[in-house]
Design a protein around this motif. Structure first.
Motif, PDB file in Angstrom:
ATOM      1  N   GLU A 290     -78.366   0.256 -20.960  1.00 32.87           N
ATOM      2  CA  GLU A 290     -77.993   1.369 -21.845  1.00 32.87           C
ATOM      3  C   GLU A 290     -76.806   1.005 -22.720  1.00 32.87           C
ATOM      4  O   GLU A 290     -76.734   1.377 -23.886  1.00 32.87           O
ATOM      5  N   SER A 291     -75.869   0.260 -22.131  1.00 33.11           N
ATOM      6  CA  SER A 291     -74.685  -0.162 -22.867  1.00 33.11           C
ATOM      7  C   SER A 291     -75.068  -1.065 -24.037  1.00 33.11           C
ATOM      8  O   SER A 291     -74.591  -0.894 -25.168  1.00 33.11           O
ATOM      9  N   LEU A 292     -75.970  -2.025 -23.776  1.00 34.30           N
ATOM     10  CA  LEU A 292     -76.447  -2.912 -24.851  1.00 34.30           C
ATOM     11  C   LEU A 292     -77.095  -2.088 -25.964  1.00 34.30           C
ATOM     12  O   LEU A 292     -76.785  -2.259 -27.149  1.00 34.30           O
ATOM     13  N   SER A 293     -77.990  -1.169 -25.581  1.00 34.87           N
ATOM     14  CA  SER A 293     -78.695  -0.366 -26.578  1.00 34.87           C
ATOM     15  C   SER A 293     -77.743   0.472 -27.417  1.00 34.87           C
ATOM     16  O   SER A 293     -77.874   0.546 -28.636  1.00 34.87           O
ATOM     17  N   SER A 294     -76.757   1.099 -26.765  1.00 32.14           N
ATOM     18  CA  SER A 294     -75.890   1.993 -27.531  1.00 32.14           C
ATOM     19  C   SER A 294     -74.902   1.209 -28.398  1.00 32.14           C
ATOM     20  O   SER A 294     -74.506   1.669 -29.459  1.00 32.14           O
ATOM     21  N   THR A 295     -74.546  -0.017 -27.965  1.00 34.04           N
ATOM     22  CA  THR A 295     -73.586  -0.811 -28.747  1.00 34.04           C
ATOM     23  C   THR A 295     -74.238  -1.492 -29.951  1.00 34.04           C
ATOM     24  O   THR A 295     -73.706  -1.460 -31.057  1.00 34.04           O
ATOM     25  N   THR A 296     -75.402  -2.126 -29.732  1.00 30.59           N
ATOM     26  CA  THR A 296     -75.991  -2.942 -30.813  1.00 30.59           C
ATOM     27  C   THR A 296     -77.241  -2.310 -31.418  1.00 30.59           C
ATOM     28  O   THR A 296     -77.750  -2.794 -32.425  1.00 30.59           O
ATOM     29  N   GLY A 297     -77.775  -1.272 -30.778  1.00 31.28           N
ATOM     30  CA  GLY A 297     -79.027  -0.687 -31.240  1.00 31.28           C
ATOM     31  C   GLY A 297     -80.251  -1.433 -30.739  1.00 31.28           C
ATOM     32  O   GLY A 297     -81.374  -1.177 -31.180  1.00 31.28           O
ATOM     33  N   ALA A 298     -80.044  -2.373 -29.786  1.00 31.85           N
ATOM     34  CA  ALA A 298     -81.180  -3.135 -29.255  1.00 31.85           C
ATOM     35  C   ALA A 298     -82.180  -2.197 -28.580  1.00 31.85           C
ATOM     36  O   ALA A 298     -81.794  -1.216 -27.952  1.00 31.85           O
ATOM     37  N   GLU A 299     -83.470  -2.517 -28.728  1.00 29.76           N
ATOM     38  CA  GLU A 299     -84.523  -1.744 -28.063  1.00 29.76           C
ATOM     39  C   GLU A 299     -85.010  -2.543 -26.864  1.00 29.76           C
ATOM     40  O   GLU A 299     -85.712  -3.544 -27.009  1.00 29.76           O
ATOM     41  N   VAL A 300     -84.591  -2.112 -25.667  1.00 27.10           N
ATOM     42  CA  VAL A 300     -84.920  -2.861 -24.454  1.00 27.10           C
ATOM     43  C   VAL A 300     -86.178  -2.278 -23.822  1.00 27.10           C
ATOM     44  O   VAL A 300     -86.300  -1.056 -23.677  1.00 27.10           O
ATOM     45  N   ILE A 301     -87.113  -3.158 -23.457  1.00 26.74           N
ATOM     46  CA  ILE A 301     -88.332  -2.729 -22.781  1.00 26.74           C
ATOM     47  C   ILE A 301     -88.397  -3.461 -21.440  1.00 26.74           C
ATOM     48  O   ILE A 301     -88.407  -4.691 -21.391  1.00 26.74           O
ATOM     49  N   LEU A 302     -88.404  -2.693 -20.363  1.00 26.52           N
ATOM     50  CA  LEU A 302     -88.498  -3.289 -19.034  1.00 26.52           C
ATOM     51  C   LEU A 302     -89.973  -3.353 -18.632  1.00 26.52           C
ATOM     52  O   LEU A 302     -90.678  -2.351 -18.672  1.00 26.52           O
ATOM     53  N   GLU A 303     -90.421  -4.548 -18.262  1.00 21.42           N
ATOM     54  CA  GLU A 303     -91.823  -4.725 -17.864  1.00 21.42           C
ATOM     55  C   GLU A 303     -91.870  -4.896 -16.347  1.00 21.42           C
ATOM     56  O   GLU A 303     -91.297  -5.843 -15.814  1.00 21.42           O
ATOM     57  N   PHE A 304     -92.533  -3.973 -15.689  1.00 20.80           N
ATOM     58  CA  PHE A 304     -92.569  -3.983 -14.229  1.00 20.80           C
ATOM     59  C   PHE A 304     -93.941  -4.387 -13.712  1.00 20.80           C
ATOM     60  O   PHE A 304     -94.924  -3.715 -13.984  1.00 20.80           O
ATOM     61  N   GLY A 305     -94.005  -5.489 -12.972  1.00 22.81           N
ATOM     62  CA  GLY A 305     -95.260  -5.881 -12.327  1.00 22.81           C
ATOM     63  C   GLY A 305     -95.379  -5.157 -10.995  1.00 22.81           C
ATOM     64  O   GLY A 305     -94.865  -5.607  -9.976  1.00 22.81           O
ATOM     65  N   VAL A 306     -96.027  -4.002 -11.011  1.00 24.53           N
ATOM     66  CA  VAL A 306     -96.154  -3.196  -9.793  1.00 24.53           C
ATOM     67  C   VAL A 306     -97.382  -3.632  -8.985  1.00 24.53           C
ATOM     68  O   VAL A 306     -97.372  -3.650  -7.758  1.00 24.53           O
ATOM     69  N   GLN A 307     -98.454  -3.988  -9.671  1.00 29.08           N
ATOM     70  CA  GLN A 307     -99.721  -4.477  -9.096  1.00 29.08           C
ATOM     71  C   GLN A 307    -100.500  -3.406  -8.345  1.00 29.08           C
ATOM     72  O   GLN A 307    -101.624  -3.099  -8.670  1.00 29.08           O
ATOM     73  N   THR A 308     -99.893  -2.803  -7.301  1.00 28.96           N
ATOM     74  CA  THR A 308    -100.547  -1.717  -6.560  1.00 28.96           C
ATOM     75  C   THR A 308     -99.481  -0.978  -5.770  1.00 28.96           C
ATOM     76  O   THR A 308     -98.408  -1.521  -5.524  1.00 28.96           O
ATOM     77  N   LEU A 309     -99.784   0.257  -5.367  1.00 30.75           N
ATOM     78  CA  LEU A 309     -98.861   1.008  -4.506  1.00 30.75           C
ATOM     79  C   LEU A 309     -99.482   1.283  -3.138  1.00 30.75           C
ATOM     80  O   LEU A 309     -98.953   2.052  -2.345  1.00 30.75           O
ATOM     81  N   GLU A 310    -100.632   0.663  -2.844  1.00 28.40           N
ATOM     82  CA  GLU A 310    -101.272   0.854  -1.547  1.00 28.40           C
ATOM     83  C   GLU A 310    -100.689  -0.140  -0.548  1.00 28.40           C
ATOM     84  O   GLU A 310    -100.686  -1.349  -0.796  1.00 28.40           O
ATOM     85  N   ALA A 311    -100.227   0.387   0.590  1.00 26.75           N
ATOM     86  CA  ALA A 311     -99.507  -0.452   1.555  1.00 26.75           C
ATOM     87  C   ALA A 311    -100.309  -1.689   1.990  1.00 26.75           C
ATOM     88  O   ALA A 311     -99.794  -2.804   1.980  1.00 26.75           O
ATOM     89  N   GLU A 312    -101.595  -1.490   2.347  1.00 26.62           N
ATOM     90  CA  GLU A 312    -102.380  -2.628   2.857  1.00 26.62           C
ATOM     91  C   GLU A 312    -102.598  -3.669   1.766  1.00 26.62           C
ATOM     92  O   GLU A 312    -102.577  -4.864   2.022  1.00 26.62           O
ATOM     93  N   GLU A 313    -102.816  -3.192   0.544  1.00 30.82           N
ATOM     94  CA  GLU A 313    -103.036  -4.124  -0.573  1.00 30.82           C
ATOM     95  C   GLU A 313    -101.758  -4.912  -0.856  1.00 30.82           C
ATOM     96  O   GLU A 313    -101.796  -6.123  -1.102  1.00 30.82           O
ATOM     97  N   LEU A 314    -100.612  -4.230  -0.810  1.00 28.38           N
ATOM     98  CA  LEU A 314     -99.327  -4.907  -1.032  1.00 28.38           C
ATOM     99  C   LEU A 314     -99.119  -6.007   0.003  1.00 28.38           C
ATOM    100  O   LEU A 314     -98.678  -7.112  -0.317  1.00 28.38           O
ATOM    101  N   GLU A 315     -99.459  -5.690   1.252  1.00 28.74           N
ATOM    102  CA  GLU A 315     -99.279  -6.674   2.323  1.00 28.74           C
ATOM    103  C   GLU A 315    -100.176  -7.893   2.098  1.00 28.74           C
ATOM    104  O   GLU A 315     -99.750  -9.029   2.269  1.00 28.74           O
ATOM    105  N   HIS A 316    -101.398  -7.630   1.684  1.00 26.05           N
ATOM    106  CA  HIS A 316    -102.373  -8.698   1.513  1.00 26.05           C
ATOM    107  C   HIS A 316    -101.981  -9.677   0.418  1.00 26.05           C
ATOM    108  O   HIS A 316    -102.382 -10.835   0.444  1.00 26.05           O
ATOM    109  N   ILE A 317    -101.254  -9.212  -0.594  1.00 25.52           N
ATOM    110  CA  ILE A 317    -100.878 -10.124  -1.685  1.00 25.52           C
ATOM    111  C   ILE A 317     -99.433 -10.609  -1.535  1.00 25.52           C
ATOM    112  O   ILE A 317     -98.844 -11.144  -2.466  1.00 25.52           O
TER     113      ILE A 317
END
Length: 453
Positions: A290-317
């Motif tokens: 937020e500090s970077l964005s408000s100081t310089t006007g940068a547009e930050v995009i966070l990319e999250f690799g979630v893959q799945t939210l199922e417990a068994e699937e998460l364990e398997h990978i």
């Protein structure tokens, strides 16, 4: 008798997937070129873009004609980087080089080589004379200088030590600062190599967890030096680079806060895409964004690799990393909610076709995320990348692959890549339904989401 050390001229043959907005040379190839230039080693590089190709043969023919007419001589080291998307091109090229008795040395590198288990390299590329496992900068120059016993270099038909190269990112020449890459609006950047996690579908993973004999230099996370980072940021700002995609696999788990602070201090005002590990997001990191964005006007995009939210699937990978999968899934959702509340732009990616996954479980993950955040959501089909645990477990887990799938979701980069199209929990019909869901998610994104392989 002393073997005469014969120096060679490396010829880099790069078959990359280069999009319209991309620089003409990928960062990996540019880094090798910078290193050769710094060491004043004679070289040549030919960059081919497979993005526009619909068939293998025409481009393979053009490349072979170039090789036969200019480089059919024992003084050349022909260097190929193997990636999942250029494999069919490389196979065609290598076959002809071998059959027609190419006079130089054929050297294979890239992820398709780096993750292959000890003793298995010749099986994949019987035509090659040498292989480089790991980041190739030093190995390419050492081979050119005729050195012996190079760490991470395996000579065909000799005993395979299974080791990786040793490179230090902070000591390498910067392809931005030395003119190898020309400034343009969009560029890719790295501040860290390597990933501390070991998800079983991913080639960024630490290979030590899958093969016993790997030297630690490869698995170490490597940070770019602070001075180099500062110089590169100044270069981006001065040269009006206004869209940066950072390649670090998990930006927020490393020196991300320092890099963000430097981008702010030196006034980077453009777009910044960062791949982040959602459960490791904390307030300090979001404050810095937020500090970077408000100081310089940068547009930050966070990319999250979630893959799945199922417990068994998460364990398997192996997406869990010593955590309870149920609490991990909850934590991921909590962090995404936090990012959303702060109105920080973010994109969430899922994978479909995972072991144990069903159409219903895929929809459950999507629903949970859409309830908590209005960040853009994309889903990609599972690919089995060579050398990853899932690749080796495919028979045990009953994962069936297919290519040439007529589905508009699979854009052109993926047309040469096999995907998992059926599993014990998913029929091919189910896969098509999931692909349809994924396509409709993408249609909801007006800004063409970055399809990062």
């Amino acid at each position: 008798a002393l073997k005469m050390l014969r120096s060679k001229i490396p010829i880099l043959i790069s078959l990359d997937h280069i999009r319209h907005k991309d620089p003409g040379i990928s960062l990996g190839v540019a880094s090798i070129i910078s290193h050769l230039r710094q060491k004043k080693i004679e070289y040549n590089a030919h960059i081919y873009n497979i993005a526009e190709e619909t068939q293998v043969d025409p481009l393979a023919r053009r490349i072979l004609d170039t090789i036969w007419s200019h480089y059919n001589d024992s003084k050349y080291d022909l260097m190929f980087g193997g990636f999942v998307w250029n494999e069919p091109f490389l196979k065609t090229i290598l076959k002809e080089l071998k059959n027609c008795n190419y006079q130089g040395r054929i050297v294979m590198a890239g992820p398709q080589v780096s993750y292959v288990e000890k003793g298995q390299l010749e099986k994949y590329y019987p035509e090659a004379d040498a292989f480089i496992r790991g980041y190739a900068e030093h190995a390419v120059s050492d081979l050119a200088e005729g050195k012996d016993n190079i760490m991470g270099v395996h000579l065909a038909k000799s005993p395979d030590k299974g080791l990786h190269t040793s490179t230090t990112l902070s000591e390498l020449a910067s392809p931005f600062l030395d003119g190898t890459l020309h400034p343009q609006h969009f560029m890719r950047w790295e501040t860290t190599r390597g990933c501390p996690y070991s998800c079983s579908f991913c080639q960024h993973r630490d290979p030590a967890s899958s093969s016993r004999s790997v030297n630690k230099s490869w698995t170490k996370l490597q940070h770019s030096g602070r001075d180099r980072i500062i110089s590169e940021i100044e270069w981006f700002v001065e040269n009006r680079v206004r869209d940066l995609a950072v390649l670090d696999p998990t930006f927020n788990t490393m020196n991300g806060n320092m890099v963000l602070a430097l981008l702010e201090r030196f006034g980077y005002p453009g777009k910044l895409s960062l791949q982040c590990r959602p459960e490791r997001v904390n307030t300090a990191f979001l404050d810095q964004v937020e500090s970077l964005s408000s100081t310089t006007g940068a547009e930050v995009i966070l990319e999250f690799g979630v893959q799945t939210l199922e417990a068994e699937e998460l364990e398997h990978i192996e997406r869990v990393r010593n955590a309870n999968p149920h609490s991990l899934a909850k934590k991921v959702l909590d962090k995404l909610t936090l990012v959303n509340q702060r109105k920080i732009k973010h994109e969430i990616s899922l994978i479909f076709g995972l072991p144990l996954q069903t159409v219903e479980s895929f929809q459950r993950t999507i629903q949970k995320i859409q309830e908590k955040t209005d960040g853009s959501l994309v889903a990609f089909p599972l690919m089995l990348l060579r050398g990853t645990p899932l690749y080796y477990q495919k028979n045990k887990l009953g994962l069936v692959e297919g290519t040439d799938i007529a589905h508009p979701l699979l854009d052109r980069i993926q047309k040469f890549i096999p995907h998992v199209v059926s599993t014990p929990s998913m029929t091919y019909g189910d896969w098509m339904i999931m692909a349809g869901i994924a396509a409709s998610l993408q249609e909801e994104q007006p800004e063409n989401v970055q399809n990062r392989l």
